[in-house]
Enzyme design. Structure first.
Site, PDB file in Angstrom:
ATOM      1  N   ASP A 124      -2.599   2.368   8.660  1.00 58.08           N
ATOM      2  CA  ASP A 124      -3.271   2.704   7.550  1.00 58.08           C
ATOM      3  C   ASP A 124      -2.722   1.640   6.365  1.00 58.08           C
ATOM      4  OD1 ASP A 124      -0.076   3.071   7.027  1.00 58.08           O
ATOM      5  OD2 ASP A 124       0.320   5.057   7.283  1.00 58.08           O
ATOM      6  N   GLU A 125      -2.969   0.981   5.642  1.00 63.20           N
ATOM      7  CA  GLU A 125      -2.246   0.289   4.632  1.00 63.20           C
ATOM      8  C   GLU A 125      -3.117  -1.248   4.378  1.00 63.20           C
ATOM      9  OE1 GLU A 125       1.349   0.415   1.966  1.00 63.20           O
ATOM     10  OE2 GLU A 125       0.931  -1.322   3.465  1.00 63.20           O
TER      11      GLU A 125
END
Length: 399
Positions: A124-125
């Site tokens: 998610d990054e």
């Protein structure tokens, strides 16, 4: 990405928006029952039918929580039972890894169409280098950040928070300033005002142990860390770490955005619903152990890697952790081979206490078909002998 795992579930269940929701724990019958009727649209399932955190029984940790739940002090990596005391009314849902992977690939491919110099930092990054993107410097990067937010939302329906700064270190901290769906710009001149008041734990790389040691030395904020003499930091943390701490406290970071990076290791682990014993729960542990090895092998094969070092991780009922590794004769991604080597590692750890977590790890990775051929063979580990400490469990008792 903002509360990524939870936000994905809110796409599926929009009726839960604005409510405290936590994602984590094991999948239960009640979770399956919610989606059992193929004729019923998921968005119309009454809120009252969703399971609540106060009714959750067992172990497990929270993967993420909606911002409505975070207001009660609930956060990632918190135990489910502890979270239930803080926010018993929260709705609890299991992680849907297939959906998470789908949306992860989608938001990253959307970014790559706009700013192709991107470093993957997990599900998610990401880090993005704006330097050579046309218009990337307009309004200090805010214009491009808005464009990326808009494109991700249109492609996924999800929001993200973006930090823009001269380097990765400051950008990482800035991305946390204005969540959710925020953009934060940090210039070098903002160091004193925006960075130095923060706790030292906000620096990516200063973990709980280093943070605790700094606190004992009366260093709590990044500004206080920056005020320390470099020699004092070296004396207390060693040459490399001390020098690094001084540099990052002053906002210095010359690490590039690496568009291609090889994983160092892959692992699978699980926390049990109740403590298990190696002898009394041998069958259950054996099944869990085999499943972890199988899933780890699947991960290696899916991503095109083989491993030469296999390891295990145990967490006992007193929360102490034991790890063991063993290097194989050859690289492998075969589940049976991984299971066999991991089993050899088990022979080298005490198994008299109950266990609350079991994990399997693969390291010394290489691309399948590109394994080093000139590496000197290591001798196999010696077989357990009569001199093995008496607290080690006998071979025929291993699960």
């Amino acid at each position: 990405m903002d509360a990524f795992f939870a936000s994905i579930e809110l796409l599926r269940y929009p009726q839960l928006k604005g409510l405290p929701v936590v994602i984590g724990g094991g999948r239960r019958k009640v979770d399956e029952a919610i989606r059992a009727d193929p004729e019923r649209a998921l968005r119309f399932i009454p809120v009252a039918e969703f399971p609540l955190l106060r009714d959750y029984v067992g172990r497990g940790v929270i993967t993420t929580a909606t911002y409505a739940a975070r207001q009660f002090g609930v956060g990632s990596a918190m135990g489910m039972m502890k979270a239930a005391k803080l926010c018993p009314q929260a709705i609890v849902l299991p992680v849907d890894f297939d959906e998470v992977r789908k949306y992860s690939r989608l938001f990253k491919s959307t970014i790559m169409e706009i700013a192709p110099v991107m470093q993957d930092r997990g599900v998610d990054e990401v880090y993005i280098d704006f330097t050579d993107v046309p218009g990337g410097q307009r309004e200090g990067g805010r214009v491009l950040a808005r464009l990326i937010q808009k494109a991700i939302f249109e492609a996924t329906g999800l929001t993200c928070s973006i930090g823009v700064a001269p380097n990765r270190l400051l950008a990482k901290m800035a991305s946390e300033f204005n969540k959710p769906n925020g953009i934060s710009i940090v210039y070098e001149a903002d160091l004193h005002e925006k960075i130095w008041p923060l706790n030292v734990r906000k620096i990516n790389g200063i973990g709980p142990k280093a943070g605790e040691k700094l606190a004992k030395l009366h260093v709590h904020t990044i500004g206080e860390l920056a005020a320390q003499d470099p020699a004092w930091l070296v004396d207390n943390f060693g040459k490399a770490t001390g020098a690094w701490m001084h540099a990052v406290a002053w906002g210095r970071d010359d690490s590039p955005v690496a568009t291609e990076s090889e994983p160092v290791s892959m692992s699978r682990e699980t926390t049990f619903e109740r403590d298990l014993h190696a002898v009394r729960d041998k069958a259950a542990l054996g099944a869990i152990f085999t499943d972890l090895c199988t899933r780890l092998a699947d991960d290696l094969q899916r991503k095109g890697y083989v491993a030469k070092t296999i390891g295990i991780k145990l967490r006992y009922d007193d929360f102490k952790i034991a790890t063991r590794d063993q290097t194989a004769e050859n690289y492998t991604s075969d589940a049976r081979t991984i299971r066999k080597i991991a089993g050899l590692c088990l022979k080298r750890v005490p198994l008299t206490q109950k266990l609350r977590l079991l994990g399997v790890r693969a390291a010394t990775l290489a691309r399948a078909g590109e394994e080093p051929v000139d590496e000197q063979k290591r001798p196999p580990a010696p077989a357990p002998s009569a001199q093995v400490a008496p607290e080690f469990i006998a071979t025929d008792q291993l699960f």
